[in-house]
Design an enzyme around this catalytic site. Structure first.
Site, short mmCIF file in Angstrom:
data_model
loop_
_atom_site.label_atom_id
_atom_site.label_comp_id
_atom_site.label_asym_id
_atom_site.label_seq_id
_atom_site.Cartn_x
_atom_site.Cartn_y
_atom_site.Cartn_z
N HIS A 199 39.75 44.41 35.70
CA HIS A 199 38.36 44.65 36.13
C HIS A 199 38.25 45.90 37.00
CE1 HIS A 199 34.33 42.39 36.79
NE2 HIS A 199 34.14 43.71 36.80
N GLU A 226 38.45 35.34 37.10
CA GLU A 226 39.10 36.52 37.69
C GLU A 226 39.45 36.26 39.15
OE1 GLU A 226 36.73 39.80 34.93
OE2 GLU A 226 36.14 39.51 37.01
N ARG A 281 31.18 41.36 30.72
CA ARG A 281 31.52 40.16 31.49
C ARG A 281 32.43 39.29 30.64
NH1 ARG A 281 30.25 42.68 35.16
NH2 ARG A 281 28.68 42.30 36.78
#
Length: 319
Positions: A284, A265, A236
């Site tokens: 991601h 994000e 994370r």
């Protein structure tokens, strides 16, 4: 039964339909949902499926028909668990579906920093090699992984899989588990957090984001790292103080960082990490291989079927 998917696009961008869910109820799939539309879109639904859209206490209180929340991921911090528990709402997640894919991405970053494959491929395409007087061209350090110490922060499914791959490369595996009483295989070394940062050539993060782990990679721990060390984060983004990482990268303290996650994000275009030549960021996607998403979808359906049959599985509120 009314089933609402609040943000289905990252899981399924049209490569497949939602047939398995359609067999279980009346399904409405939204590609994306902004927070102010959650209650309106989920109104009347017994089942809500969400990946990153937050189901906070207010939303849960305004959804009287809600009985089941399925998180389309492993982490479930997007759901107010206390509010769900008070209402008797079952909350499930999808554990371990992306383990192999995340490990693959972590080592893709490690190998890229160690050997700079992308850089050299571009150099060849741009004619740089063709212009050299020698048969071999290099302008970056090239690093062999064998014998290097890799520190794994966290030793769940992904951390354990990372250790096996690292061992196959001949690396020395150092582990900082969540529970320091955890028994490790004899070939792995156990170390406290600060010792991992100070003694390892590569540090890779595989722990959840909690109040205790938030910005655990800070100026102090970065200062402990070896000159020329490598930092990897496929966990994370909030695990890292990004300002501190920027300073460590710009100063040359770290050889490089490989990140698949950031604190925000998508990132702001002004995020300074985006422009650093020794910071390699992927958007991601470690979890998003075709195979991992197929496993995720299958488990979403199994979780829901189990709940419908009165025997819920992967219920994060149990225990």
């Amino acid at each position: 039964m009314k089933i609402v998917v609040l943000d289905g696009y990252t899981l399924n961008q049209g490569e497949r339909d939602w047939e398995e869910l359609n067999e279980l109820g009346e399904v409405t799939v939204h590609d994306r949902t902004v927070q102010e539309d959650v209650v309106r879109r989920a109104a009347g639904a017994e089942v809500v499926l969400t990946n990153k859209v937050v189901l906070n206490r207010s939303a849960i209180e305004h959804l009287p028909d809600l009985k089941y929340v399925g998180v389309l991921a492993t982490g479930y911090n997007i759901v107010d668990l206390d509010a769900a528990r008070e209402r008797g709402i079952v909350v499930t997640n999808i554990p371990a579906y992306s383990t192999d894919s995340v490990v693959q991405m972590a080592f893709a970053h490690i190998l890229n920093i160690a050997l700079r494959v992308g850089h050299y491929a571009r150099e060849v395409q741009n004619g740089v090699w063709s212009a050299q007087p020698d048969f071999s061209y290099r302008d970056t350090p090239l690093i062999e992984l064998k014998g290097k110490r890799i520190g794994l922060i966290g030793f769940g499914h992904i951390g354990q899989a990372m250790a096996k791959v690292a061992s196959a490369f001949g690396m020395k595996v150092v582990v900082c588990p969540h529970n320091m009483n955890m028994k490790l295989p004899k070939e792995y070394e156990k170390a406290k957090l600060n010792d991992v940062f100070s003694t390892c050539d590569i540090v890779s993060l595989h722990c959840p984001l909690t109040s205790e782990t938030k910005e655990m990679v800070n100026s102090f721990r970065l200062s402990l790292m070896k000159q020329g060390a490598i930092l990897i984060n496929t966990g994370r983004g909030g695990l890292i103080d990004e300002k501190a990482l920027e300073r460590a990268l710009m100063s040359g303290k770290l050889l490089g960082a490989g990140l698949d996650v950031l604190s925000s994000e998508p990132p702001s275009p002004g995020n300074p990490l985006l422009k650093l030549k020794n910071c390699f960021i992927t958007p991601h996607i470690a979890w998003a291989t075709h195979e991992a998403r197929e496993r995720l979808m299958a488990q979403v359906v199994e979780n829901l079927k189990a709940w419908m049959n009165g025997t819920p599985i992967n219920n994060v509120l149990e225990g």
